[in-house]
Scaffold this active site. Structure first.
Site, short mmCIF file in Angstrom:
data_model
loop_
_atom_site.label_atom_id
_atom_site.label_comp_id
_atom_site.label_asym_id
_atom_site.label_seq_id
_atom_site.Cartn_x
_atom_site.Cartn_y
_atom_site.Cartn_z
N SER A 172 -1.92 3.26 -4.58
CA SER A 172 -1.99 1.77 -4.82
C SER A 172 -2.99 1.29 -5.20
O SER A 172 -4.29 1.69 -5.31
CB SER A 172 -1.64 1.11 -3.38
OG SER A 172 -2.08 -0.34 -3.48
N LYS A 216 -6.44 3.09 1.22
CA LYS A 216 -6.36 3.27 0.18
C LYS A 216 -7.39 3.37 -0.86
O LYS A 216 -7.36 4.34 -1.75
CB LYS A 216 -5.24 1.98 -0.39
CG LYS A 216 -3.81 1.97 -0.03
CD LYS A 216 -3.11 3.50 -0.06
CE LYS A 216 -1.69 3.27 0.38
NZ LYS A 216 -0.98 4.55 -0.06
N TYR A 256 -4.78 -1.53 5.14
CA TYR A 256 -4.26 -0.83 3.78
C TYR A 256 -5.32 -0.76 2.75
O TYR A 256 -5.40 0.36 2.02
CB TYR A 256 -3.19 -1.77 3.52
CG TYR A 256 -2.19 -1.24 2.51
CD1 TYR A 256 -1.32 -0.30 2.37
CD2 TYR A 256 -2.41 -1.86 0.96
CE1 TYR A 256 -0.37 0.55 1.52
CE2 TYR A 256 -1.65 -1.19 0.07
CZ TYR A 256 -0.80 -0.15 0.28
OH TYR A 256 0.20 0.25 -0.55
#
Length: 263
Positions: free
Chosen positions: A138, A155, A151
């Site tokens: 991502s 990531k 997140y």
């Protein structure tokens, strides 16, 4: 990498980017495409749609023994794994208030699953002197995901791990790419937008929302060139450069966007 006659494993393969990769790899001439997902029925549906080169497998990527068993089964069936796509991912849509269980789950899916995959496939790949890992990380892994602390953190860790693998093993024949798209028209983004989550709204306001098939196109090009960072949204490279050159200005611009969306 040329996908012709390659054996590929895709985790999180039952939908979104994963299913688009499965279809595209088959079109590119892959010898076998293993579609692995926690949702076994959905994985079978994707594999059936892909055709005879596809095989479905149930997999919990947070369970290292299941990952090892999938790798061993694939090697028994097809003799090798040429490309392993660690594609499964989760969001929390929260900040520091997310409980430890939420943080732990994000860590296990978004980071440790990549570690488990590498542990399982590296011995055979290094013995053969070649292999490829594609980690879906991502744009949050090189920038930030507004509204989702876990997140963003996991990531970034995923990109860091992929970079470490590339630096450590490239001279032994291993190739590694980190796929870092921004907005993609997947259930993950759609559900966030439907719920009004700030992070999803920031993503939608930050650039084009690509289809999974468009991301798959970028992956094919990136693998062919063996690029470390595969950026389906080219603007992410410009954002990352600005973030590195002027972190205070970058953060100020992002805060301005958040204020506008909250108004």
């Amino acid at each position: 990498m040329n996908l012709t006659d390659r054996v590929v494993v895709i985790t999180g393969g039952a939908g979104g980017i994963g299913s688009a990769l499965a279809r595209r790899f088959a079109t590119e001439g892959a010898a076998a495409v293993v579609v692995a997902d926690l949702d076994a029925d959905a994985a079978r549906a994707v594999a059936d749609g892909v055709g005879p080169v596809a095989h479905a497998a149930a997999l919990d990527v947070t369970d290292e023994e299941q990952v090892r068993a999938l790798v061993a089964d694939t090697e028994r069936r097809y003799g090798r794994i040429d490309l392993f796509c660690a594609n499964a991912g989760v969001t929390t849509s929260g900040g520091v208030e997310v409980d430890d269980a939420g943080w732990d789950h994000a860590w296990r899916v978004n980071v440790l699953s990549h570690v488990y995959a590498a542990r399982a496939v590296l011995p055979a790949m290094l013995t053969r002197g070649g292999g490829y890992l594609l980690h879906t990380c991502s744009a949050a892994g090189v920038l930030t995901a507004v509204g989702d602390a876990a997140y963003t953190t996991t990531k970034h860790a995923a990109v860091g791990f992929a970079e470490w693998l590339s630096v450590t093993y490239r001279d032994q024949g291993l190739r590694v790419s980190a796929l870092c798209p921004q907005g993609v028209d997947t259930p993950m983004l759609a559900e966030g937008l439907a719920a009004g989550h700030l992070g999803a709204r920031v993503i939608a306001a930050s650039g084009a929302v690509l289809s999974p098939d468009q991301v798959a196109d970028s992956v094919i090009a990136g693998l062919a060139e063996e690029r470390f960072l595969i950026l389906p949204h080219p603007e992410v490279a410009a954002y990352a450069l600005r973030r590195a050159e002027d972190p205070d200005g970058w953060q100020a611009g992002l805060r301005k966007l958040v204020r506008r969306l909250r108004a």
